[in-house]
Design a protein around this motif. Sequence first.
Motif, PDB file in Angstrom:
ATOM      1  N   ILE A  91       1.047  -1.300  -0.094  1.00 47.84           N
ATOM      2  CA  ILE A  91       0.164  -0.181  -0.008  1.00 47.84           C
ATOM      3  C   ILE A  91       1.270   1.083  -0.144  1.00 47.84           C
ATOM      4  CG2 ILE A  91      -1.152   1.899   1.274  1.00 47.84           C
ATOM      5  CD1 ILE A  91      -3.285  -0.925   2.267  1.00 47.84           C
ATOM      6  N   THR A  92       1.779   1.327   1.166  1.00 40.88           N
ATOM      7  CA  THR A  92       3.076   2.383   0.693  1.00 40.88           C
ATOM      8  C   THR A  92       3.305   2.627  -0.895  1.00 40.88           C
ATOM      9  OG1 THR A  92       4.737   1.016   1.309  1.00 40.88           O
ATOM     10  CG2 THR A  92       3.337   1.857   3.138  1.00 40.88           C
ATOM     11  N   TRP A  93       3.574   1.236  -1.435  1.00 45.77           N
ATOM     12  CA  TRP A  93       3.705   1.636  -2.815  1.00 45.77           C
ATOM     13  C   TRP A  93       2.782   2.344  -3.667  1.00 45.77           C
ATOM     14  CZ3 TRP A  93       6.206  -3.615  -3.886  1.00 45.77           C
ATOM     15  CH2 TRP A  93       7.183  -4.208  -3.128  1.00 45.77           C
ATOM     16  N   ILE A  94       2.042   2.362  -3.359  1.00 47.05           N
ATOM     17  CA  ILE A  94       0.483   3.136  -4.329  1.00 47.05           C
ATOM     18  C   ILE A  94       0.004   4.161  -3.751  1.00 47.05           C
ATOM     19  CG2 ILE A  94      -1.602   2.567  -4.919  1.00 47.05           C
ATOM     20  CD1 ILE A  94      -0.947  -0.784  -4.338  1.00 47.05           C
ATOM     21  N   LEU A  95       0.066   4.507  -2.638  1.00 42.27           N
ATOM     22  CA  LEU A  95      -0.966   5.699  -1.816  1.00 42.27           C
ATOM     23  C   LEU A  95       0.476   6.690  -1.663  1.00 42.27           C
ATOM     24  CD1 LEU A  95      -2.976   4.892   0.502  1.00 42.27           C
ATOM     25  CD2 LEU A  95      -3.680   5.684  -2.054  1.00 42.27           C
ATOM     26  N   PRO A  96       0.299   7.941  -2.252  1.00 41.03           N
ATOM     27  CA  PRO A  96       1.015   9.210  -2.311  1.00 41.03           C
ATOM     28  C   PRO A  96       1.393   9.185  -0.694  1.00 41.03           C
ATOM     29  CG  PRO A  96      -0.383  10.101  -3.492  1.00 41.03           C
ATOM     30  CD  PRO A  96      -0.657   8.339  -3.511  1.00 41.03           C
ATOM     31  N   ALA A  97       2.453  10.196  -0.024  1.00 37.54           N
ATOM     32  CA  ALA A  97       2.568  10.289   1.377  1.00 37.54           C
ATOM     33  C   ALA A  97       1.844  12.071   1.382  1.00 37.54           C
ATOM     34  CB  ALA A  97       2.955  10.022   2.208  1.00 37.54           C
ATOM     35  N   VAL A  98       1.373  12.373   1.721  1.00 38.72           N
ATOM     36  CA  VAL A  98       0.790  13.716   2.590  1.00 38.72           C
ATOM     37  C   VAL A  98       1.062  13.894   3.577  1.00 38.72           C
ATOM     38  CG1 VAL A  98      -1.159  15.571   1.832  1.00 38.72           C
ATOM     39  CG2 VAL A  98      -1.038  13.289   0.971  1.00 38.72           C
ATOM     40  N   THR A  99       1.678  14.889   3.672  1.00 37.75           N
ATOM     41  CA  THR A  99       2.362  15.742   4.509  1.00 37.75           C
ATOM     42  C   THR A  99       1.364  17.534   4.435  1.00 37.75           C
ATOM     43  OG1 THR A  99       4.397  17.052   3.819  1.00 37.75           O
ATOM     44  CG2 THR A  99       4.280  14.314   4.969  1.00 37.75           C
ATOM     45  N   PHE A 100       1.379  17.465   6.258  1.00 38.59           N
ATOM     46  CA  PHE A 100       1.063  19.205   6.470  1.00 38.59           C
ATOM     47  C   PHE A 100       1.153  19.472   7.911  1.00 38.59           C
ATOM     48  CE2 PHE A 100      -2.235  16.156   6.306  1.00 38.59           C
ATOM     49  CZ  PHE A 100      -2.657  15.838   7.816  1.00 38.59           C
ATOM     50  N   GLU A 101       1.100  20.734   7.488  1.00 43.58           N
ATOM     51  CA  GLU A 101       0.949  21.185   8.766  1.00 43.58           C
ATOM     52  C   GLU A 101      -0.154  22.203   9.576  1.00 43.58           C
ATOM     53  OE1 GLU A 101       3.934  24.391   9.488  1.00 43.58           O
ATOM     54  OE2 GLU A 101       5.999  22.615   8.579  1.00 43.58           O
ATOM     55  N   THR A 102      -0.575  22.733   9.959  1.00 41.15           N
ATOM     56  CA  THR A 102      -1.536  22.632  10.726  1.00 41.15           C
ATOM     57  C   THR A 102      -1.386  24.316  11.363  1.00 41.15           C
ATOM     58  OG1 THR A 102      -1.734  21.823  12.919  1.00 41.15           O
ATOM     59  CG2 THR A 102      -3.015  21.166  11.525  1.00 41.15           C
ATOM     60  N   VAL A 103      -2.198  25.442  11.478  1.00 45.20           N
ATOM     61  CA  VAL A 103      -1.802  26.651  11.961  1.00 45.20           C
ATOM     62  C   VAL A 103      -3.362  27.688  11.975  1.00 45.20           C
ATOM     63  CG1 VAL A 103      -0.353  27.276  10.212  1.00 45.20           C
ATOM     64  CG2 VAL A 103      -2.759  27.931  10.021  1.00 45.20           C
ATOM     65  N   VAL A 104      -3.493  28.337  13.300  1.00 45.01           N
ATOM     66  CA  VAL A 104      -4.485  28.754  13.667  1.00 45.01           C
ATOM     67  C   VAL A 104      -5.194  29.891  13.087  1.00 45.01           C
ATOM     68  CG1 VAL A 104      -5.664  29.627  16.622  1.00 45.01           C
ATOM     69  CG2 VAL A 104      -3.342  28.037  15.986  1.00 45.01           C
ATOM     70  N   ASP A 105      -6.116  29.459  13.203  1.00 42.71           N
ATOM     71  CA  ASP A 105      -7.446  30.682  12.542  1.00 42.71           C
ATOM     72  C   ASP A 105      -7.612  31.926  13.431  1.00 42.71           C
ATOM     73  OD1 ASP A 105      -9.686  31.347  11.752  1.00 42.71           O
ATOM     74  OD2 ASP A 105      -9.050  30.461   9.976  1.00 42.71           O
ATOM     75  N   GLU A 106      -7.274  32.769  13.391  1.00 43.11           N
ATOM     76  CA  GLU A 106      -7.527  33.938  14.924  1.00 43.11           C
ATOM     77  C   GLU A 106      -8.747  33.844  14.596  1.00 43.11           C
ATOM     78  OE1 GLU A 106      -4.783  35.218  16.382  1.00 43.11           O
ATOM     79  OE2 GLU A 106      -2.910  34.069  15.051  1.00 43.11           O
ATOM     80  N   GLN A 107      -9.434  34.378  13.324  1.00 47.64           N
ATOM     81  CA  GLN A 107     -10.636  34.659  13.818  1.00 47.64           C
ATOM     82  C   GLN A 107     -11.508  33.084  14.302  1.00 47.64           C
ATOM     83  OE1 GLN A 107     -11.935  35.392   9.176  1.00 47.64           O
ATOM     84  NE2 GLN A 107     -11.513  37.567  10.050  1.00 47.64           N
ATOM     85  N   LEU A 108     -11.527  32.159  14.295  1.00 46.68           N
ATOM     86  CA  LEU A 108     -12.161  31.050  14.110  1.00 46.68           C
ATOM     87  C   LEU A 108     -11.475  30.412  15.554  1.00 46.68           C
ATOM     88  CD1 LEU A 108     -13.084  29.374  10.756  1.00 46.68           C
ATOM     89  CD2 LEU A 108     -14.489  30.820  12.574  1.00 46.68           C
ATOM     90  N   GLY A 109     -10.667  30.723  16.030  1.00 46.30           N
ATOM     91  CA  GLY A 109      -9.335  30.151  17.195  1.00 46.30           C
ATOM     92  C   GLY A 109      -9.442  28.614  16.983  1.00 46.30           C
ATOM     93  N   ILE A 110      -9.299  28.074  15.811  1.00 45.53           N
ATOM     94  CA  ILE A 110      -8.950  26.800  15.922  1.00 45.53           C
ATOM     95  C   ILE A 110      -8.604  26.481  14.910  1.00 45.53           C
ATOM     96  CG2 ILE A 110     -11.775  26.201  16.451  1.00 45.53           C
ATOM     97  CD1 ILE A 110     -12.218  26.366  13.120  1.00 45.53           C
ATOM     98  N   SER A 111      -7.391  25.459  15.010  1.00 44.89           N
ATOM     99  CA  SER A 111      -6.541  24.453  13.758  1.00 44.89           C
ATOM    100  C   SER A 111      -6.979  24.147  12.646  1.00 44.89           C
ATOM    101  CB  SER A 111      -5.990  23.428  14.773  1.00 44.89           C
ATOM    102  OG  SER A 111      -4.912  23.933  16.049  1.00 44.89           O
ATOM    103  N   VAL A 112      -6.655  24.693  11.736  1.00 45.80           N
ATOM    104  CA  VAL A 112      -6.749  24.225  10.711  1.00 45.80           C
ATOM    105  C   VAL A 112      -5.208  24.064   9.239  1.00 45.80           C
ATOM    106  CG1 VAL A 112      -8.892  25.872  10.118  1.00 45.80           C
ATOM    107  CG2 VAL A 112      -6.287  26.188   9.650  1.00 45.80           C
ATOM    108  N   ILE A 113      -5.837  23.005   8.275  1.00 42.60           N
ATOM    109  CA  ILE A 113      -4.579  22.802   7.998  1.00 42.60           C
ATOM    110  C   ILE A 113      -4.537  23.903   6.952  1.00 42.60           C
ATOM    111  CG2 ILE A 113      -3.981  20.860   5.864  1.00 42.60           C
ATOM    112  CD1 ILE A 113      -6.114  19.470   6.588  1.00 42.60           C
ATOM    113  N   ASP A 114      -2.652  24.309   6.751  1.00 43.32           N
ATOM    114  CA  ASP A 114      -2.239  25.237   5.889  1.00 43.32           C
ATOM    115  C   ASP A 114      -1.895  24.534   4.634  1.00 43.32           C
ATOM    116  OD1 ASP A 114      -0.767  26.835   4.941  1.00 43.32           O
ATOM    117  OD2 ASP A 114       1.176  26.752   6.755  1.00 43.32           O
ATOM    118  N   GLU A 115      -2.884  25.186   3.608  1.00 42.56           N
ATOM    119  CA  GLU A 115      -2.568  24.719   2.367  1.00 42.56           C
ATOM    120  C   GLU A 115      -1.474  24.737   1.516  1.00 42.56           C
ATOM    121  OE1 GLU A 115      -4.998  22.784   0.770  1.00 42.56           O
ATOM    122  OE2 GLU A 115      -6.364  22.817   2.460  1.00 42.56           O
ATOM    123  N   ASP A 116      -1.016  25.615   2.114  1.00 39.39           N
ATOM    124  CA  ASP A 116       0.766  26.094   1.717  1.00 39.39           C
ATOM    125  C   ASP A 116       1.703  24.942   2.145  1.00 39.39           C
ATOM    126  OD1 ASP A 116      -0.678  28.009  -0.096  1.00 39.39           O
ATOM    127  OD2 ASP A 116      -0.044  29.948   1.973  1.00 39.39           O
TER     128      ASP A 116
END
Length: 463
Positions: A21-46
Amino acid sequence: MKAFPHASAILLVIILIAMCITWILPAVTFETVVDEQLGISVIDEDSVTFSTTNKVMPWNLPIIMIQSVSDVLSTLLLICVFMAGFAVMGASGMFDAFIGWLCLRFQGREKWLIVLIMTGFAGMGLFVMPHCFIAFIPTMIILSRTMGYDALIGLGIVMFGATTASMTGPFGAVTAMSQNAVGLPIYSGAGVRFLLFAVFHVINVIYLLRYAGKIKKDPTKSYLYNVARSDAGDEPKQEEIIIEKPVLKKRYFVALGLLAVTFGFILYGSTALGFSTGDISAVFLVFGIVVGIVLGFNLSETMRHFIQGIRNSSSTLVVIALAGAVTAILRQGGVFSTIVYYTSQIFSFLPGFLVPVGLLLLVGLLNCVLPSGPAKGIMLMPLLGPVGQLSGVSMQTSVLTYTLGDSFSNYLLPYDATNASFLEAAKVSIKFWIKFVFKLFIIWNIAGIIALIAIYFIGYGPF
C-alpha cells in the motif's frame, strides 16, 4: 478439517499488504495553523506536499518488525508478569476449586454468574488496561465449558468486560490524550461517557446472554460446534467435564485476598500516583512471588511455575509485536496522513447533526489503517475537532465520537494488538470470532449513532 492459519501467519501477510500500500498511495504531509478569527487549528494548504519517497521496501521490514517489539516492550513485559503470576496461582489448583464451587453455587442460575463476572471486569476495566485481563481467559473458558457453553462465552466475558470502558473512555488514556490535543480539560464531560459506558455494558451483557441461552438450548447453534479444538479454544468435550465437590483451602482465600489487594493497589496507583506500565509490572512481579509462598510452594517451585507462565505467553507476545509492525509500516509510509487529508475535506458539506455520524464512520475506517488509539488521537483530533466545530458540533462531542469510532472496529481486526492477543490467549480463530461479534458490531454502531445525534441536539459541552 484443515486448521485455520495462525494469527501470526495472518499478520505476516497483512504486513506485506501494508508494505505494498505504501508503494501505491503518495504520502501527504501538512502543517496546521491557528485561524485567528475562528480560534481553531486548520490545515495550512500552502504546507501540503505530496511525496513518493516514503515507500517501505522489503529490506526495511526486518528492522521495522524488530523496532515494533521495542515500541511495545513495556506492554509485552506486563503480559509476561501477569500470565506468570496467574500460572503460579493456577498450579495450586485454586482456580479449579473456585470454578467448581461457582458452578455448584450457581447451578441453574448460570446467566447470573455471567452477569456478575462481566460487571466485575467492567468495573476494573475503568482503571486497568485490557491487557491485564488476558490471564483470566483460560480460567473463564473452563468455567464457560463447565456451565455448558462454548469458548466464545468465556472469551466474551473477559473481553467485553475488560474493554467496555474503552468504548466511551470515562477515564481512558485515549480520551485524555484526545482532549488534551484539542485544548479541553482532561476528563471533562465524564458524566455522559459514564452513562454510555453503562448502556454499552448492558448491550454486551444482553448479547452474550442471548447467545449463551441459544447454545444451551441447542448446542448446534454454537459457532464452534464440531470445530477442531485448535480453532475453538482447545475445548474439552462436554463428557470430559466432571464437577466434583471442591475443596476450598484457607490459603486459596488468602491468595484471593492478596490478588484483590494487588489489584486495588494497581487501581490506586494508576489513578492517584500516575503508575506507568513498568510500575504495574513491578507490582505484579512481587505479587507472583509472594502468592507462590502463600500457596505453599517453596521459592524454587514458585519460580518454576512463574517461568512456565512466561513460556505460555510467548505466542501472544509474538502476535502483539507483529500487530505493532503493521501500524509502524502504515505510519512510516504516510498512509494514515494521506487518508486524513483527503477525508477531512468533505466534512464541511455535511449537515450539522450528521457530522458526528460521519466522524464515527471515518474514525472506524482510519482505525483499520492505524489501530493505535493514542497515535490517531494526537494526529486526528486537531483536524477533525475544528471541522466539527464549524458545523455546530462541540469539541466534547467530537472527542466522544472519536473514542467510539476508535473502539468498535478493533474487535474485527486480526492485527489490533488487544484483539489479537485476547484471541491468541483463548486459542479461538479470528473467523469464528468475527462471525460471533459482527452482529454486536452493528448494534454498537447503531447505538453510537443514536447517542451522538441525541447529544448533538441536546448540546454536549459546554466546550
